[in-house]
Design an enzyme around this catalytic site. Structure first.
Site, PDB file in Angstrom:
ATOM      1  N   ASN A  29       0.840  -1.203   0.000  1.00  0.00           N
ATOM      2  CA  ASN A  29       0.000   0.000   0.000  1.00  0.00           C
ATOM      3  C   ASN A  29       0.868   1.245   0.000  1.00  0.00           C
ATOM      4  O   ASN A  29       2.051   1.184   0.345  1.00  0.00           O
ATOM      5  CB  ASN A  29      -0.965   0.015   1.192  1.00  0.00           C
ATOM      6  CG  ASN A  29      -0.437  -0.744   2.386  1.00  0.00           C
ATOM      7  OD1 ASN A  29       0.417  -0.248   3.118  1.00  0.00           O
ATOM      8  ND2 ASN A  29      -0.910  -1.971   2.570  1.00  0.00           N
ATOM      9  N   GLY A  46      -7.792  -3.894  -1.280  1.00  0.00           N
ATOM     10  CA  GLY A  46      -8.219  -4.981  -2.139  1.00  0.00           C
ATOM     11  C   GLY A  46      -8.581  -4.647  -3.571  1.00  0.00           C
ATOM     12  O   GLY A  46      -9.259  -5.440  -4.235  1.00  0.00           O
ATOM     13  N   SER A  74      -6.885   1.104   2.873  1.00  0.00           N
ATOM     14  CA  SER A  74      -5.958  -0.007   3.112  1.00  0.00           C
ATOM     15  C   SER A  74      -6.057  -0.478   4.555  1.00  0.00           C
ATOM     16  O   SER A  74      -6.187   0.326   5.484  1.00  0.00           O
ATOM     17  CB  SER A  74      -4.521   0.447   2.828  1.00  0.00           C
ATOM     18  OG  SER A  74      -3.606  -0.489   3.339  1.00  0.00           O
ATOM     19  N   SER A  75      -5.978  -1.780   4.731  1.00  0.00           N
ATOM     20  CA  SER A  75      -6.037  -2.351   6.080  1.00  0.00           C
ATOM     21  C   SER A  75      -4.860  -1.892   6.941  1.00  0.00           C
ATOM     22  O   SER A  75      -4.911  -1.979   8.167  1.00  0.00           O
ATOM     23  CB  SER A  75      -6.043  -3.882   6.010  1.00  0.00           C
ATOM     24  OG  SER A  75      -4.869  -4.367   5.375  1.00  0.00           O
ATOM     25  N   GLU A  76      -3.808  -1.371   6.280  1.00  0.00           N
ATOM     26  CA  GLU A  76      -2.617  -0.932   7.013  1.00  0.00           C
ATOM     27  C   GLU A  76      -2.586   0.577   7.259  1.00  0.00           C
ATOM     28  O   GLU A  76      -1.516   1.144   7.479  1.00  0.00           O
ATOM     29  CB  GLU A  76      -1.347  -1.350   6.253  1.00  0.00           C
ATOM     30  CG  GLU A  76      -1.170  -2.852   6.080  1.00  0.00           C
ATOM     31  CD  GLU A  76      -0.911  -3.604   7.383  1.00  0.00           C
ATOM     32  OE1 GLU A  76      -0.997  -2.988   8.465  1.00  0.00           O
ATOM     33  OE2 GLU A  76      -0.645  -4.804   7.302  1.00  0.00           O
ATOM     34  N   HIS A  95       4.694   0.757   1.395  1.00  0.00           N
ATOM     35  CA  HIS A  95       4.777  -0.542   2.069  1.00  0.00           C
ATOM     36  C   HIS A  95       4.689  -1.636   1.013  1.00  0.00           C
ATOM     37  O   HIS A  95       3.718  -1.698   0.260  1.00  0.00           O
ATOM     38  CB  HIS A  95       3.645  -0.674   3.089  1.00  0.00           C
ATOM     39  CG  HIS A  95       3.448  -2.065   3.599  1.00  0.00           C
ATOM     40  ND1 HIS A  95       4.495  -2.877   3.999  1.00  0.00           N
ATOM     41  CD2 HIS A  95       2.326  -2.806   3.769  1.00  0.00           C
ATOM     42  CE1 HIS A  95       4.013  -4.038   4.400  1.00  0.00           C
ATOM     43  NE2 HIS A  95       2.698  -4.025   4.257  1.00  0.00           N
ATOM     44  N   HIS A  97       5.643  -5.903  -0.301  1.00  0.00           N
ATOM     45  CA  HIS A  97       5.935  -7.294   0.038  1.00  0.00           C
ATOM     46  C   HIS A  97       7.010  -7.791  -0.925  1.00  0.00           C
ATOM     47  O   HIS A  97       6.940  -8.919  -1.419  1.00  0.00           O
ATOM     48  CB  HIS A  97       4.683  -8.152  -0.061  1.00  0.00           C
ATOM     49  CG  HIS A  97       3.649  -7.856   0.980  1.00  0.00           C
ATOM     50  ND1 HIS A  97       2.491  -8.586   1.096  1.00  0.00           N
ATOM     51  CD2 HIS A  97       3.601  -6.915   1.960  1.00  0.00           C
ATOM     52  CE1 HIS A  97       1.766  -8.111   2.094  1.00  0.00           C
ATOM     53  NE2 HIS A  97       2.418  -7.091   2.628  1.00  0.00           N
ATOM     54  N   TYR A 116      26.967   0.121  -0.110  1.00  0.00           N
ATOM     55  CA  TYR A 116      26.871   1.457   0.494  1.00  0.00           C
ATOM     56  C   TYR A 116      25.527   2.144   0.277  1.00  0.00           C
ATOM     57  O   TYR A 116      25.159   3.056   1.023  1.00  0.00           O
ATOM     58  CB  TYR A 116      27.999   2.360  -0.013  1.00  0.00           C
ATOM     59  CG  TYR A 116      27.889   2.769  -1.457  1.00  0.00           C
ATOM     60  CD1 TYR A 116      27.091   3.836  -1.846  1.00  0.00           C
ATOM     61  CD2 TYR A 116      28.584   2.079  -2.450  1.00  0.00           C
ATOM     62  CE1 TYR A 116      26.979   4.204  -3.176  1.00  0.00           C
ATOM     63  CE2 TYR A 116      28.480   2.433  -3.776  1.00  0.00           C
ATOM     64  CZ  TYR A 116      27.667   3.505  -4.134  1.00  0.00           C
ATOM     65  OH  TYR A 116      27.561   3.866  -5.463  1.00  0.00           O
ATOM     66  N   HIS A 158       6.470 -10.513   7.019  1.00  0.00           N
ATOM     67  CA  HIS A 158       5.455  -9.669   6.382  1.00  0.00           C
ATOM     68  C   HIS A 158       5.987  -8.938   5.158  1.00  0.00           C
ATOM     69  O   HIS A 158       5.573  -9.200   4.041  1.00  0.00           O
ATOM     70  CB  HIS A 158       4.926  -8.680   7.437  1.00  0.00           C
ATOM     71  CG  HIS A 158       3.786  -7.827   6.975  1.00  0.00           C
ATOM     72  ND1 HIS A 158       2.855  -7.306   7.853  1.00  0.00           N
ATOM     73  CD2 HIS A 158       3.419  -7.377   5.750  1.00  0.00           C
ATOM     74  CE1 HIS A 158       1.964  -6.591   7.176  1.00  0.00           C
ATOM     75  NE2 HIS A 158       2.298  -6.611   5.898  1.00  0.00           N
ATOM     76  N   TYR A 211      24.191  14.449  -2.521  1.00  0.00           N
ATOM     77  CA  TYR A 211      24.118  13.664  -3.753  1.00  0.00           C
ATOM     78  C   TYR A 211      22.995  14.172  -4.646  1.00  0.00           C
ATOM     79  O   TYR A 211      21.944  14.575  -4.174  1.00  0.00           O
ATOM     80  CB  TYR A 211      23.891  12.189  -3.416  1.00  0.00           C
ATOM     81  CG  TYR A 211      23.815  11.292  -4.625  1.00  0.00           C
ATOM     82  CD1 TYR A 211      24.962  10.902  -5.300  1.00  0.00           C
ATOM     83  CD2 TYR A 211      22.587  10.869  -5.100  1.00  0.00           C
ATOM     84  CE1 TYR A 211      24.893  10.094  -6.420  1.00  0.00           C
ATOM     85  CE2 TYR A 211      22.499  10.047  -6.217  1.00  0.00           C
ATOM     86  CZ  TYR A 211      23.669   9.672  -6.875  1.00  0.00           C
ATOM     87  OH  TYR A 211      23.576   8.877  -7.976  1.00  0.00           O
TER      88      TYR A 211
END
Length: 215
Positions: A29, A46, A74-76, A95, A97, A116, A158, A211
């Protein structure tokens, strides 16, 4: 429509995330936080990333209340709001997976300075948060407690989470940490990786501050 730009970016980077293999199916998500309005745009629960439209993206406050949107967030969502609360400069959360980060998350091992570029996270070692059930406030608390000075954290069994000052930097960090995880994994398949020491990583992190191009 509230946070139209942020909604469009959530859709755009969701497609990038699935196209570039940082997640699969409807997992993972993305959120973007507008500090001036104190509102967060977050991907819906979903719905496939290529099926998601800007109007599907949900607008919430940091208390977890839906301010605008007909979709379920989102469930999160608590995982995302926790990052905005503990990291003052965070304006976007990705986030994923992604495979190799999730491998180390399942081993409950941190990502180390095998390369690095891990310095992009702001630390020389990306920690792994203790396991909690997905979509719970306990998981959000675990991640918030573990992330510390890092801008990335693994979530045990997870996945991983990356924070940034904008969605571009958060996404870039998520991608970079997956590269570091794959490199660490491949090195471990052959032998014991040589980890850069703290002195070298301090030099690298200082160089990272200047940078790229000036804005």
């Amino acid at each position: 429509m509230l946070l139209k730009k942020e909604r469009e970016e959530v859709v755009e980077y969701g497609k990038k995330m699935i196209s570039e293999g940082l997640t699969s199916g409807t997992s993972g998500n993305i959120s973007i936080y507008n500090k001036e309005k104190n509102l967060m745009a977050i991907s819906p629960s979903g719905i496939g990333y290529f099926d998601t439209k800007p109007e599907d993206v949900v607008i919430m406050n940091l208390k977890g209340e839906v301010i605008e949107g007909d979709r379920k967030p989102s469930s999160e969502w608590a995982l995302h709001t926790a990052m905005y609360e503990v990291k003052a400069d965070c304006r976007a959360v990705v986030h994923t997976h992604s495979m190799y980060c999730t491998v180390f998350a399942s081993l409950r091992q941190p990502l180390k300075a095998v390369h690095y570029v891990i310095a992009d996270s702001g630390v020389a070692e990306v920690p792994c948060a203790p396991y909690e059930t997905f979509g719970t406030k306990e998981l959000a608390k675990s991640a918030a407690k573990t992330i510390g000075n890092s801008d990335a954290v693994l979530l045990a069994n997870h996945g991983m989470l990356a924070c940034g000052g904008d969605i571009k930097s958060a996404y870039s960090l998520a991608s970079g940490m997956e590269y570091c995880a794959e490199l660490q994994y491949r090195c471990m398949c052959i032998g014991k990786p040589v980890v850069l020491d703290n002195k070298e990583m301090e030099i690298v992190m200082e160089k990272f501050k200047n940078y790229g191009q000036k804005k």
